[in-house]
Design an enzyme around this catalytic site. Structure first.
Site, PDB file in Angstrom:
ATOM      1  N   GLN A 125      -6.440  -0.913  -3.678  1.00 35.09           N
ATOM      2  CA  GLN A 125      -7.108  -1.866  -3.043  1.00 35.09           C
ATOM      3  C   GLN A 125      -8.378  -2.263  -3.976  1.00 35.09           C
ATOM      4  O   GLN A 125      -8.987  -3.114  -3.792  1.00 35.09           O
ATOM      5  CB  GLN A 125      -7.629  -1.556  -1.560  1.00 35.09           C
ATOM      6  CG  GLN A 125      -8.672  -0.250  -1.647  1.00 35.09           C
ATOM      7  CD  GLN A 125      -8.899   0.106  -0.249  1.00 35.09           C
ATOM      8  OE1 GLN A 125      -7.784   0.579   0.548  1.00 35.09           O
ATOM      9  NE2 GLN A 125      -9.904  -0.194   0.222  1.00 35.09           N
ATOM     10  N   CYS A 131      -8.296  -2.123   3.191  1.00 32.03           N
ATOM     11  CA  CYS A 131      -7.416  -1.036   3.559  1.00 32.03           C
ATOM     12  C   CYS A 131      -6.666  -1.479   4.784  1.00 32.03           C
ATOM     13  O   CYS A 131      -5.234  -1.167   4.969  1.00 32.03           O
ATOM     14  CB  CYS A 131      -7.924   0.208   4.082  1.00 32.03           C
ATOM     15  SG  CYS A 131      -9.367   0.222   5.532  1.00 32.03           S
ATOM     16  N   HIS A 267     -10.622   3.551   8.359  1.00 33.59           N
ATOM     17  CA  HIS A 267      -9.902   3.468   7.043  1.00 33.59           C
ATOM     18  C   HIS A 267      -8.540   3.332   7.845  1.00 33.59           C
ATOM     19  O   HIS A 267      -8.059   3.887   8.837  1.00 33.59           O
ATOM     20  CB  HIS A 267      -9.841   4.723   6.317  1.00 33.59           C
ATOM     21  CG  HIS A 267      -9.109   4.569   5.370  1.00 33.59           C
ATOM     22  ND1 HIS A 267      -9.293   3.320   4.296  1.00 33.59           N
ATOM     23  CD2 HIS A 267      -8.083   5.517   4.423  1.00 33.59           C
ATOM     24  CE1 HIS A 267      -8.456   3.631   3.270  1.00 33.59           C
ATOM     25  NE2 HIS A 267      -7.723   4.748   3.267  1.00 33.59           N
ATOM     26  N   ASN A 296      -1.598   6.179   1.339  1.00 38.69           N
ATOM     27  CA  ASN A 296      -2.933   5.591   1.030  1.00 38.69           C
ATOM     28  C   ASN A 296      -3.050   4.501   0.061  1.00 38.69           C
ATOM     29  O   ASN A 296      -1.849   3.909  -0.496  1.00 38.69           O
ATOM     30  CB  ASN A 296      -4.061   6.679   0.397  1.00 38.69           C
ATOM     31  CG  ASN A 296      -5.454   6.334   0.898  1.00 38.69           C
ATOM     32  OD1 ASN A 296      -5.905   5.279   1.479  1.00 38.69           O
ATOM     33  ND2 ASN A 296      -6.303   7.079   0.119  1.00 38.69           N
TER      34      ASN A 296
END
Length: 329
Positions: A125, A131, A267, A296
């Site tokens: 990102q 996110c 997140h 992630n």
């Protein structure tokens, strides 16, 4: 010289991650931040008290405050379980994930959707609080692949630019992203609408749409069995967490935290499976360690090639059970 013990490490770090600083003052400011971070990582690992280790990565020249500002971009909506109405006044009532509790006993001991062609390579990102869009897109990609047999890379930038209910790089919410794609009747492909890590004007083109979804489903708040069942039977699931301080430099092992919040979620990530670490035959330890496999969106250099093993034996650790959801094609 000893007054700059990490100078060589810092120069290697700059080269590895192609860091550019505006002037000498900025260089030294970043050196001292890097030094503090490397000190913390080394001391943490030396203690050896935890089920995970930390390691230097591309976030090494950021303070905790800067890390929060640039990389965490979840805007938590307390109304996320209620009907959301969008700009066309169409109300979407999310479904709730249903399962029979007895089914939980029959689930496999491990599941990993990466091996079923439902998870794209890890994305990055950059310094944009997007996110939430990466989390939503990963679960849309998974359900599209499950439905069609084709794994397509879809456009986070499309959602960042076009979802009027979110704030782009300033943060957003996964369910808002799902609502946007439902209402828009599609989401562009990554190839047709590339990621730029900035807020731009919406340029969605229906002719470039790579997937559609019909609705989304929430997993009931606090329902550990529900999340496990969904991950085992549905595919990748979007979740919100509190990415507390050690998350910045997580390197390997089962991440465990008792300091994080289950309310202040900052997140968005995606659970792509789960597993269990059996005790070693040479160890006196008889504890089995259960974990979720989480993808992630900070590139493959972070964590275990972009992934983290997340302790699932601590109930609702860091709020993972607060706002889990997934789309339906």
């Amino acid at each position: 010289p000893l007054i700059y013990p990490y100078y060589k490490d810092f120069m290697s770090f700059i080269q590895k991650y192609d860091k550019k600083y505006s002037d000498t003052a900025e260089f030294w400011r970043r050196y001292y931040v890097f030094s503090d971070n490397i000190d913390y990582i080394n001391k943490f690992n030396l203690r050896g008290e935890y089920t995970y280790t930390l390691g230097m990565n591309q976030l090494g020249d950021l303070t905790r405050q800067e890390f929060n500002r640039y990389y965490l971009g979840l805007k938590h909506k307390s109304s996320q379980d209620k009907d959301r109405t969008n700009k066309d006044n169409i109300g979407f009532s999310p479904g709730i994930h249903k399962y029979i509790p007895e089914n939980i006993k029959d689930l496999p001991s491990s599941v990993d959707w990466r091996y079923h062609n439902m998870v794209n390579p890890v994305k990055n990102q950059g310094q944009c609080g997007s996110c939430w869009a990466f989390s939503a897109v990963a679960s849309i990609e998974g359900q599209h692949a499950r439905s069609t047999g084709k794994l397509v890379s879809l456009s986070e930038q499309n959602i960042i630019d076009c979802d009027a209910d979110s704030n782009g790089c300033g943060g957003g919410w996964m369910n808002n992203a799902f609502n946007y794609v439902i209402n828009n009747h599609g989401i562009d492909t990554e190839a047709s609408y590339a990621y730029n890590a900035t807020d731009e004007t919406c340029t969605y083109k229906k002719s470039n749409s790579g997937a559609t979804i019909s609705k989304y489903v929430n997993i009931s708040k606090g329902d550990a069995d529900g999340l496990l069942h969904a991950v085992a039977t549905v595919g990748p699931i979007s979740v919100a967490i509190d990415a507390e301080s050690d998350f910045q430099f997580y390197k390997s092992g089962i991440f465990t935290s008792k300091n994080c919040s289950s309310e202040f979620l900052d997140h968005g990530v995606v659970v792509v499976g789960y597993g269990i670490v059996e005790p070693s035959r040479h160890s006196h330890d008889t504890n089995y360690s259960k974990y979720y496999i989480i993808r992630n969106s900070w590139g493959s250099d972070w964590g275990m090639e972009g992934y983290i093993w997340w302790n699932r034996e601590i109930d609702n650790m860091c709020g993972i059970l607060e706002a889990a959801s997934y789309p339906l094609v």
